[in-house]
Structure formats: C-alpha cells, structure tokens
Design a protein around this motif. Sequence first.
Motif, PDB file in Angstrom:
ATOM      1  N   SER A 287       0.943  -1.309  -0.105  1.00 14.55           N
ATOM      2  CA  SER A 287       0.020  -0.275  -0.304  1.00 14.55           C
ATOM      3  C   SER A 287       0.914   1.387  -0.175  1.00 14.55           C
ATOM      4  O   SER A 287       2.384   1.312   0.215  1.00 14.55           O
ATOM      5  CB  SER A 287      -1.135  -0.008   0.907  1.00 14.55           C
ATOM      6  N   CYS A 288       0.669   2.173  -0.762  1.00  9.62           N
ATOM      7  CA  CYS A 288       1.448   3.582  -0.699  1.00  9.62           C
ATOM      8  C   CYS A 288       0.293   4.924  -0.134  1.00  9.62           C
ATOM      9  O   CYS A 288      -0.833   4.460  -0.253  1.00  9.62           O
ATOM     10  CB  CYS A 288       1.454   3.922  -2.003  1.00  9.62           C
ATOM     11  N   GLY A 289       1.157   5.735   0.316  1.00 12.97           N
ATOM     12  CA  GLY A 289       0.450   7.139   0.629  1.00 12.97           C
ATOM     13  C   GLY A 289       1.388   7.277   2.107  1.00 12.97           C
ATOM     14  O   GLY A 289       2.554   6.997   2.370  1.00 12.97           O
ATOM     15  N   ASP A 290       1.061   8.874   2.304  1.00 13.79           N
ATOM     16  CA  ASP A 290       2.080   9.341   3.634  1.00 13.79           C
ATOM     17  C   ASP A 290       3.235   9.534   3.249  1.00 13.79           C
ATOM     18  O   ASP A 290       4.461   8.930   3.879  1.00 13.79           O
ATOM     19  CB  ASP A 290       2.008   8.572   5.047  1.00 13.79           C
ATOM     20  N   ASN A 291       3.731   9.249   2.197  1.00  9.90           N
ATOM     21  CA  ASN A 291       5.624   8.692   1.032  1.00  9.90           C
ATOM     22  C   ASN A 291       5.916   8.529   1.802  1.00  9.90           C
ATOM     23  O   ASN A 291       7.220   7.751   2.014  1.00  9.90           O
ATOM     24  CB  ASN A 291       5.645  10.924   1.792  1.00  9.90           C
ATOM     25  N   ILE A 293       5.916   3.068   1.100  1.00 13.14           N
ATOM     26  CA  ILE A 293       5.300   2.222   0.547  1.00 13.14           C
ATOM     27  C   ILE A 293       5.915   1.458   2.018  1.00 13.14           C
ATOM     28  O   ILE A 293       6.948   0.964   1.864  1.00 13.14           O
ATOM     29  CB  ILE A 293       5.901   1.520  -0.386  1.00 13.14           C
ATOM     30  N   LYS A 294       4.233   0.883   1.946  1.00 13.04           N
ATOM     31  CA  LYS A 294       4.605  -0.444   2.995  1.00 13.04           C
ATOM     32  C   LYS A 294       3.888  -1.554   2.320  1.00 13.04           C
ATOM     33  O   LYS A 294       2.929  -2.172   1.755  1.00 13.04           O
ATOM     34  CB  LYS A 294       3.194  -0.543   4.428  1.00 13.04           C
ATOM     35  N   ILE A 295       4.937  -3.262   2.679  1.00  8.78           N
ATOM     36  CA  ILE A 295       4.589  -3.876   1.399  1.00  8.78           C
ATOM     37  C   ILE A 295       4.334  -5.450   2.965  1.00  8.78           C
ATOM     38  O   ILE A 295       5.166  -5.492   4.423  1.00  8.78           O
ATOM     39  CB  ILE A 295       5.971  -4.775   1.074  1.00  8.78           C
ATOM     40  N   HIS A 296       3.495  -6.126   2.744  1.00  5.89           N
ATOM     41  CA  HIS A 296       2.633  -6.334   4.330  1.00  5.89           C
ATOM     42  C   HIS A 296       3.179  -8.045   3.408  1.00  5.89           C
ATOM     43  O   HIS A 296       3.222  -8.811   2.027  1.00  5.89           O
ATOM     44  CB  HIS A 296       1.071  -6.751   4.677  1.00  5.89           C
ATOM     45  N   GLU A 297       3.069  -9.519   4.319  1.00  2.00           N
ATOM     46  CA  GLU A 297       2.584 -10.489   4.310  1.00  2.00           C
ATOM     47  C   GLU A 297       1.870 -10.980   4.282  1.00  2.00           C
ATOM     48  O   GLU A 297       0.520 -11.142   4.811  1.00  2.00           O
ATOM     49  CB  GLU A 297       3.626 -11.639   5.422  1.00  2.00           C
ATOM     50  N   LEU A 298       1.306 -11.555   2.929  1.00  2.00           N
ATOM     51  CA  LEU A 298      -0.498 -12.132   2.674  1.00  2.00           C
ATOM     52  C   LEU A 298      -0.128 -13.361   3.625  1.00  2.00           C
ATOM     53  O   LEU A 298      -1.659 -13.357   3.900  1.00  2.00           O
ATOM     54  CB  LEU A 298      -1.087 -12.786   1.509  1.00  2.00           C
ATOM     55  N   SER A 299       0.352 -14.007   4.232  1.00  2.00           N
ATOM     56  CA  SER A 299       0.302 -15.106   5.222  1.00  2.00           C
ATOM     57  C   SER A 299       0.161 -14.512   6.720  1.00  2.00           C
ATOM     58  O   SER A 299      -0.703 -14.951   7.127  1.00  2.00           O
ATOM     59  CB  SER A 299       1.508 -16.474   5.117  1.00  2.00           C
ATOM     60  N   ASP A 300       0.637 -13.456   6.920  1.00  2.00           N
ATOM     61  CA  ASP A 300       0.342 -13.269   8.343  1.00  2.00           C
ATOM     62  C   ASP A 300       0.476 -11.056   7.818  1.00  2.00           C
ATOM     63  O   ASP A 300       0.906 -10.421   7.487  1.00  2.00           O
ATOM     64  CB  ASP A 300       1.669 -13.192   9.272  1.00  2.00           C
ATOM     65  N   LYS A 302      -0.107  -9.024   9.563  1.00  2.00           N
ATOM     66  CA  LYS A 302       0.444  -7.832  10.847  1.00  2.00           C
ATOM     67  C   LYS A 302       2.159  -7.806  10.336  1.00  2.00           C
ATOM     68  O   LYS A 302       2.872  -6.767  10.755  1.00  2.00           O
ATOM     69  CB  LYS A 302       0.594  -9.124  12.157  1.00  2.00           C
ATOM     70  N   ASP A 303       2.651  -8.535   9.800  1.00  2.00           N
ATOM     71  CA  ASP A 303       3.860  -8.679   9.374  1.00  2.00           C
ATOM     72  C   ASP A 303       4.520  -7.706   8.267  1.00  2.00           C
ATOM     73  O   ASP A 303       4.087  -8.049   7.258  1.00  2.00           O
ATOM     74  CB  ASP A 303       4.836 -10.550   8.799  1.00  2.00           C
ATOM     75  N   ILE A 304       4.951  -6.466   8.534  1.00  3.61           N
ATOM     76  CA  ILE A 304       5.153  -5.674   7.742  1.00  3.61           C
ATOM     77  C   ILE A 304       6.971  -5.839   7.113  1.00  3.61           C
ATOM     78  O   ILE A 304       7.767  -5.827   8.133  1.00  3.61           O
ATOM     79  CB  ILE A 304       4.969  -4.186   7.585  1.00  3.61           C
ATOM     80  N   SER A 305       7.136  -6.696   5.804  1.00  2.00           N
ATOM     81  CA  SER A 305       8.269  -7.116   5.496  1.00  2.00           C
ATOM     82  C   SER A 305       9.469  -5.742   6.025  1.00  2.00           C
ATOM     83  O   SER A 305      10.240  -5.877   5.415  1.00  2.00           O
ATOM     84  CB  SER A 305       8.463  -7.661   4.307  1.00  2.00           C
ATOM     85  N   SER A 306       8.680  -4.989   4.722  1.00  2.10           N
ATOM     86  CA  SER A 306       9.489  -3.198   4.496  1.00  2.10           C
ATOM     87  C   SER A 306       8.881  -2.516   4.481  1.00  2.10           C
ATOM     88  O   SER A 306       7.723  -2.495   4.366  1.00  2.10           O
ATOM     89  CB  SER A 306      10.446  -3.897   3.486  1.00  2.10           C
ATOM     90  N   VAL A 307       9.591  -1.296   4.961  1.00  2.00           N
ATOM     91  CA  VAL A 307       8.647   0.101   4.483  1.00  2.00           C
ATOM     92  C   VAL A 307       9.650   0.932   4.042  1.00  2.00           C
ATOM     93  O   VAL A 307      10.596   0.769   4.471  1.00  2.00           O
ATOM     94  CB  VAL A 307       8.652   0.451   5.949  1.00  2.00           C
TER      95      VAL A 307
END
Length: 1334
Positions: A287-291, A293-300, A302-307
């Motif tokens: 997802s992108c916003g507020d300058n 990008i946040k990347i999530h694991e679809l399996s979990d 809550k786990d943000i793999s990178s910003v």
Amino acid sequence: MLIKLLTWAGSCVLYKWQKSLGNYIAADNSVKIFDRHGQKRAEHNLPGRCVGMDWDKDGDILAVIAAKSSSIFLWDASVNKMSTIESGMRCDQMTFILWSKTSPLLAVGTAKGNLLIYNQQTSRKIPILGKHTKKITCGCWSSQNLLALGSEDNTLTISNHEGDTLRQVVRLEMCPAEILFSVMKMDERSSQGENTVSMFVDKKILSLFNINDPQNPIELVFERHYGSLVSHRWFGDGYILVGFSLGYFVVISTHIREIRSELYQAHNHKDSLYSVAISTALNKAASCGDNCIKIHELSDLKDISSVVQLDDETKGLDQLSWTDDGQLLALSTQRGTIHVFLTKLPILGDSFGTRLAYLTSLLEVTVSNQVEGESPVAIQVEVEPTFVAVGPYHVAVGMNNRAWFYSLSKIKDIEYLGTIASMCLNADYAAALFEGKVQLHMIEGRDTEDRKQMKLFPDDNRKGRILCHALTADFLYYGTDLGNVVCVLVEDWETVNSYSHSVGVRKVFPDPNGTWLVFIDDKNGGFLFSPANATVSCFELPNFSPTITGVLWDNWHADRGVFVAFDDDKVYTYALHKTTIYGPQVVLVGSTALLYSQRPLLLYNGELTCQTTSGKTSEVALSTHSFLKSSPDARKDSPSELSKQLAQALKLKRSEAWSLCKSGGSAADWAQLGKACLVHMEVELAIQIYRMSGNVGMVLSLQSFQGIEDKNLLAGHLAMFLDEYNLAQDLYLSSSCPVAALEMRRDLLHWDSALMLAKRLAEEQIPFISKEYAVHLEFIGDYVNALAHYEKGVMHNNKEHDEACQAGVARMSIRMGDIRRGAAQAIQHPSRVLKKECGAILESMKQFSEAAQLYEKGLYYDKAASVYIRCKNWAKVGELLPNVSSPKIHLQYAKAKEADGKYKEAARAYESAKDWDNMIRVLLDHLNNPEDAVRVVRETQSLDGAKMVARFFLRLNDYGSAIHFLVLSQCNDEAFQLAQQHGQMEVYADIIGPEATQEDYQSIALYFEGEKKHFLAGKFFHKCGQYGRALNHFLKCPETEDNQAIELAIETVRQAKDSALTNQLIEYLLGESDGMPMDGKYLFRLYMALQRYSEAAHTAIIIAREEQSAGNYRNARDVLFSMYTELQAQKIKVPAEMATNLMMLHSYLLVKIHVRKGDHLKGARMLIRVSNNISKFPSHVVPILTSAVIECQRAGLKNSAFSFAAMLMRPEYRNQIDPKYRKKIEALVRHPDTSELEEETTPCPFCGFQLPQNDLLCPSCKNNLPYCIATGRHMLKEDWSICPHCEFPALYSQFILLLETESVCPMCSGNLSAKQVEKILDCSRYLHNDDLDQ
C-alpha cells in the motif's frame, strides 16, 4: 530506479507493466517505453494525450488510445514498431481500452457508450453501438472471456466475447468504478469459474454481483472514519483487500457467513492512502500513502516485511503496480515520476572456499569474504545474468551461450558453442557446461593461447552427455547420463579416476581438497565417492531426502569432513568419519529449518551463509552446532540439553565434547564420550576420558594397546570392547595377529566359533577348547555333545588336563546311562570331588547302591550313610556311624534301632543326633533310667523332656520333683495346682524363676496370705507389684536376727515410690505405731534407698554417734564412710561434722595399726589428736588417755605425756585408772619432764606454707587439708596417691610401706597390693574439689 516524465497539466502518470515477462514499462501521455533497467527503448508521439493503454496477455502488443483520436495504436515489442487501426467511430472519442486475459481480444469503449471488440489474430472488428448511453469508464475481462463494463449512465453490463449483452444490471445509484472479476468463497469449490463482479459505487459502497443472480447484489458499507474507497484487490480463497483514502487497510472474506466482518484492519498510513497492489508470486501486499510504501506478508498481514520512504515526493503518490513475476514494483507520483523498486531478485550466487559472489542487483554482483575479513566488492555487469560463478581471483556471469569474466574490472567475454547450463572457476581455469559437454579453458590467456589451453570433455560422444560438473584447485569432476563420475587432473588434463554408477549422475559436489565427492543421481539418491580410497570408494548417504538440491562442504579447517545437503525448506548436516573401526562412515547429524527463499552459499564452522531474494546474505546457525553458542550455566541447568549437545559434538567429531563433559557431564555422558573415542580409534584420548570418569579397568586395558601400529589389530581390540564381536573377528583375521580372534572367542565362551578358528589358526589348542566347550555343554544339559568333546580333549601328555577330561567322561557316561563305565572311571580317578559329583548324579537317578559306594570311596560318610539308609542297608549304616557327623542320619538310625527294640543303641544314637526328647523318652519308658533322664533335662533344659520327667515323678508320688520339672517345662499352672493340692507351695515358690508371670506371683502370694505366712506373702506381692499389700505383710513379720523382712520392706518402698507407704515404713521404724523403735541403721538404709541423702547423712551421723558412744568405733567409722562415699558419688556436699567425725574415728583406728607395726611416734601423734577431742569418745576416756600417756612416753613426747597424765589425776578419772598403770602415771605427775620432740613440718598442698605434718588446717590459706589414710598426716603434692577402690588420698611413700605388711585399704578395707597403687604427678583435681569439706 527513478523515471521522470513530463505530464499534462493536472494529470497523473499513466503506466502499464508488460504482462508475463515484465521487461518493459509503458508510460507517459506520449507513449515512452522503458526496459526494466530504466533505459528508454522507444517513444511515440500521439495526436493527443494518452487516455488508456494495456498490454496483451503475452506481453507482445501494447495497445494505446489518445484524446481527440478515434484510432487505436498498437506497438509490437518484438520488432519495436507502432501500427494504427481505425475504429470506424470517427465522431466518437476513445475512453477505455482492455485486452482479454485469455485470448487476443481487445475491448475499446467510447465517450458515447459504444463498444469495439478487435481480434488481433484475425484483425476482425466487431462494433457494438449503444452498449451504454454515456461514457464507458471502466471494465474487466473474466477468465471465461466475459466482459463487464461500467458507464457514467450508472449501469453495469456483462457481455460475451462477441459483444452480446448477457446481463443488463439494474441502474446503480452512482457511477461504478474499479470493476474486477473473481470467485466468491464458498463451502464447496465452484465449477463456474469467475462468477462474481466487484466494484465501487460512489466511492462508498463495495458491491458484489453474482452474474447468475444480478438482482440480489451484496452491498458492503464501511466505517465512515475510514474515508472513501480508493482501491481493492482479490487474493487467496475469496478474500478482498480494500484501501481507504484516510490510510486504512482492511481485509474481508466473501464467504456468506463471514462477509459482514473484517478479518484484518490496520491504520496503515496516518493521513492518506492512494493505492494497493498484490503480488501472488511473492505472496505480498503493498500500500502507498504518506510518502511511503508498506509491504505486508499475505500469510500474516501483521508482518510488515519492509517500509520504503519517499521523502522527496511532496505532491503526493498515485498508483502501485507489480510485475507478474513480482520482481519489480512501480509507483507513480503526482509530480510526474515513476519509482521502480526491485522487490525480488533472482537468487544467483556461487562460492569458492570462503569467497562468495552473489547478485545484489539486476546488473550488480557483489564479491565478499567475511571469514577472512575482506571488504565486499561490487562489480557492475553488462547483462542480467542467468548464472554466476566465482574462483579465487575471478567472477564469471553469463546468459545463453555467452559468459563475461571479471576481476576488479572486466577481463573478457567468451561465446561458447551452446547455451551455458553452469560454470565453475578456479585460480586459472574456467569450466563451462553446455549441451552435454564441458569446455575447460584458461581465464586470462591470450587468444592464441586460449585455443591451445582449451579442451572439451568428453572427447568421445559415446561416453555419454555430461549433466553436471565441478572444479576444485586441482581437479575437474563431471557426471554423465550414463552414470560415470570422472575425475580429471587439471594440470595434465588427463582422467585420473572414473567410477561407474548404475544410473545417471545429476550433480557433483567435491570437498575443498577434491579428495571426497558427494553426487546425486537421477533417482535422487545421495552418494559419497572417494577417488583416493581403494577399499571403499563409494557408499550411499543415510536418510538422504529426495528433494535435496545442493551440497556445501564446511570450509573451516577443523571441520573438513562436515557437509550439508539442502532443499528449499531444510538443511541436513552430515559428518564424514574417515577413520573408525567400521571403516569410513557418513552419519546424519541433524537438520535445520531454512527460512522462505533462502539459498545456502557457504558453510563455515556451523554457520550457513544464505542468499536472499533481496540481494543480501543472512547467517543461519545450524541447530546441529548449538553447542558452539550455549553457555556453561545453561548446560548445568538442563542435563538433557547437555546430553543432546554432546551427541551433536560427538557426531561432528568436535573437541568441544571434552569441555561439555567437564562442564557438568553425567557418568553416562562420559561413557558416551569414551565409546565415541573407541569407535574413532582415539586411544590416547579414550585413556584420559576413562581416567577422568574413574573407570580403572578400561584405562589399564587401553594402556596395554598403546603403541600397536597394526590398524586392523587395534580396531579389533576396540570393536571387542564395544561388543562388536563379529566385526572384531574380521578385523583380527585381517591383521598381523589373527590368533587374537581365537583368544577373543574363547574368552567370550563362543566355543563353536573358537573351534572353527582353532582348526585354521592353532590346532594344538583344540583339546583345551574341546574341554572348555564340554564344560559349557554339560552346564546347559547337552550331555551327548559334552561327552564327545570331553573325549576329544584327552591328550595323554598333560596330567591335570587329562584328569579333568576323564572326570567329564565319567560324569557324562553316567548321565548317558552307561553307569558301569562311569562308576568304574570315577573309582579309579584320584579326585574325591569327582566321586561326590558322580554319587550325586547316581542318587538323582535313584541308583542308590552305586551312589553310596562312590560316596564311601570318596570318604563322604554322611552322604554315604544317608544313601544307605534310603536303601535300608542298616548294617552299612552301623559301620559308617562312628565317622558320621550329621544328626539327621543318627536320628534315622536311632528310630530304626528303637523299632528293632535295641533301646540302648537307640538312646546313644538319639544322643548323637542331639534329639534329647526322644532320648529322655527311651530312658524313662524303655530303660527305666530316671537318673540319666534328669541329668539330660538339667543339661539341655528341654521343655518336653522336663514334662516327661515330671509325669514320671508324679507316677512315683514324688511331688516336689514333679513340681520342679513342671516349672522347668514352663507348665506353671499345673505346678501351682499340684503344689496347692499337696501342700508343696513353698517348694513351688522356691523353684519358680524370673520367667514366671505376674499372675503366677499373685497366685502364690494369695495362697501364703491365706496360710498367714506373712514373709512369703509379702515377698510374692512385692514381685507382682502390689507394694501396699507386700509392705503390710512385711511389717507383720516377727523380728529375726537378720531382719530380712525389714530389708524387703525398704526395697518395696523404694520401688513403689509412694509417699504414703514411705511414711508408713518410717513410722514403723521410729516405733510410733508400737512404741518399739527399730535399729537406726534400717532408717539410714531406707533414706539411702529413697535417695534422700541429706536425711540419710543426718541419720548416719546419729548412728555413728550412738555407735561411738557405745564404743563401737569401727562400726561408727564404717557408717560414716559409706555415707561419705555415697554423697560423693551423688556429687552432694559432705557435711563438715561428718567429715570431721570420719577423720577422728579413722585416726583412732590408725593407732592400732601403727602400734602393731612398732611405729610409736605415729601412734602417739594420732592419740594426741584423739585425746584433744576426747569428748567424742565418752565410754573410753580413761583407757584412751592412758594409752596416750604410755605411747607419748615411748615416743619421747614427755610434755604431752605429762599433760594427759595430769588429766587422768582428775577425781572423776583417777579411780578408773588400771591399777597396773596408776603408780607410773602418778610418778609422771609428781616428777614432770617437759621435754618434747619437735614435730616435723611439711608444706601445705594448697599454698606451700610450712606447717606441722599432722596439722589439718593451714593457718595461711585457711583450707582444710586432705589427710593421708595410711598415716593421718596432711597430704603432700609431690607424694600423692589414692586408693583405687575408695579414691581416698594417701601419701604414696607411706602407703607403699603400709601395704608391705597389710593387704587391705585402712579406710575401705578393700583388698589391695602395692602394685595397684600409682603415684599421681598432677593432684590439682583433688585439691579443688568443692564438694569436700574436711
């Protein structure tokens, strides 16, 4: 990567990724096409700004529509050419364009609501006029080629690939947006394909339409504070990810039971959210916003793999889009830029020793050597490679049939004859595998040299196609589809070793030295091959997983034999044990889980370096090496963890096993370590370990093997210790000392094996082994074979051995039924034990006569007599009886003789058997010999015998004797009744002993009470504990000379401890009841018995005074002495009066001793002491004074004699003087002589003051001085001794002189000799006795 574009004012960047391949991105309002590295590959100007673009399903054709144009522009990526197609709708503006997901169909919508479907394959155009009444704004193809379109006329249409409308959806409240096809989540999998259309309505409602039931849409409205709907994507099994304008990020399920609830919700961005995207290849959401990008694991989620932060983008972000393979993520911004991020990198890497080379970007390879501390070096490469290879000094990358070689910079590029499958490098050479061949060549040679320094393998096509290869510093290995594993020496380019495997070899992995090789065959089996090992060249790896893709050898110098095999999920650690008693071995140590998308590159000391999809490396600590990281404290807390780590260290053959055991290993851990050392033939280390664990036997045994150079012999010994006997035998037989195998089998009692070995190795040992085997067979009951082996064992030249074999033959012959042969051999044999053994065998076979004969020959008379008895041979029993010691046999013989009427012999036999009851019975019933019967009863205390004797005397009316024997037989009731009937109670009372019960005593007492025999009644009431009745009877007894009744009364009161009874007896003794007081000594004894020592002392003084008054001075002294010693024993202070009286009386008694010895001076001194206290001797005043005058005169004490003579002249004494001394005494008084022998002085034992030796009070220290019981003088420290009986002090020198003529102590009258008296050097404990007051 950043792409900057010039956009139309007020519009965002429009862009699309090439489908499938993802090599190109098309963007901008005039179409610009960039490759994946950001390089512009094409640019085409349009008549107006671009309003739509899309790539076809294969990514070959890009379709573009522009404002102010009715044409469709198609760009062919393969030829880089733009073509134009007329739509035929000249007055209509194109607004929407979309390729089908599954076919070459292109849908184009117009501003007036018309639709054109163009088949790119056939060039057929299908115009559909009036599909909508207003502008077509959005749409989507399904995988079944259905087309859903949304329009500003607030309607949704669903058409087929021909453009025919299948469903006209009822009018929507507002214009639809972002239409997507998918499948709703159901309990059962639907076979209809994509049957659900999802879309936004008015940016507030998410509507779900089932194309088979369009009249019942599901409308989902979300929380108002989420903001408006921005974007949504389907993923997984019917889940939808929804992004909201105010930064919220929500996941819902489309299952009908879950559709109203949110599965996941997060405020992903603080202020705004612009777009969401999903990559099914990566299983990630962005997802992108507020300058950012946040990347999530679809399996979990809550786990943000990178910003990713984008601080420069101040105007806001726009759309996110992923390539189909997930490698690249593009983000457009509102200031006209596109950011492209590398989200997944091909995992390409290689290692040589501890050096790594791996892809860190699409066009960058990083070389590092962390183990040796080298800084990483990044090398820019020209192409996006499909393989990477590294050597000590070079890196190679390549694709298709071309390879580029680099050191710090590019060296060269080489084209090969085919597409390169894999490449390996060493310091000088490169080996490339292509089309079933390996080309080996120099890396840095000149072109002319290249041709010389190049060779193709195999040189003959009939040798098969090469499937894999590997290069070490010295060797090239390759495996072929025919199963050949070939080792080539690089220096000579000659094959040095080849191994033929049963199936094709897919992969080879040599160790760093090239001496061991792991290969994987076409059946996914793993094997270890050693070109240098001639005996065991190849063996299969245990528990090898069929999914294994690669193998890495450990590069740590001490772990050269450790390697790992890995697949996508796990790493399996193996250890090669090159030297064990079993030969070379490979063991599986354990497994370690791998994280997703990690590829191992390097193994070093239990740490695995892995390459990740992000182009970085990560370290994974192998679980099989956990002992390297754990702390000693943690091991102590968990013994099970320590044992687990020890097992790992032993399998890896690591020296840390020693420190693990030392840090808290149990006895079992030490034993495990010792066993491992034996397996690995580490004898020196094993000795240390067994010494540490206290196993002395193993230490001594192993020390005897030190220095053995024959490996097989040493391995055999160690295998034997490990109970691997068959292995030990094989090793012994292949060693320089094969006879050790025979010795081992003999020691283990493996006789069959021992005999077989003896036939091969040492025939002279066969008789000895046969004998030992026969002993074993005899023990287990195999008598047939035992006899055969005993017979084989006879040598005729070894006496001791032959006798043992002949004894075995005798026993086995009897066992087998050949009794005559066996018995004859046993009789001839010199061994007594053999005769006993054969006799026992015959006895068990019920051959009693022969058995008894053998026992008799062996001098086992008891056994012989016992067996003769069993066969009723009494004559032989009688002959043997003098030599028989067993009572049982004598008893059997006695019974037999009694049955025969020979009673005297029977009585003697019963006596020998110690069967006293039967002997007494025979003496009384048959021999009429009561005297011997009584004697036996008295000697043996036999109860039954006593009863028989008692009955015998009853028959003779001898009641006294009968009672005596009834009591002896513990028949007290019968004895009592008999005594009562015949007036023999006194006899009964005298006989009954301490074993009688309280009831017995009470019965006797009651009888005597009835008979008015008070003394006996009291005596037995006392015994049964009825003290009151006993005392009453004792007090009724008449007085006798010994007054035994009073003595028993005192004892009764002492035991009763009853104050009433005590007072009753005291009153009786004082005569208060009858006015006739008893002798005071009884009262004294009573007080002593009651431990009332103060009253006893007072009474003793009174008694002594009475005795003194009566002139019984010795009695008085004895009473005081006994009281004195009792008080001392009880640690009670002795009264001064008692001590003084005792001293005075003893001084008087000493006079006779001194006078008898002729020592008149000592006698005179004692008489002076007594005469000075003459009032204490009232009944003998005149005789004592007369004696004093005479002894003083004799001793030369004239003045003292005159003083005492003057006292005698007093009127009250004058007439009492013995007439024969009167004239002499009168003459002394008339003619006085006042001369006096001066008394000798000696030191005070307390203070040392000199005072007369007969004075007992020191004028200096005021102490009463202890006196000598032999002389009456005061004691001296340096001349101290005591009587060993009464412990009264005496001057040692004087005591010894006295005992020369006397044999008793002058104080206690105990028998004494001079030898029993010892001089006491330290008398301090006698001088500070506070309990004495003399």
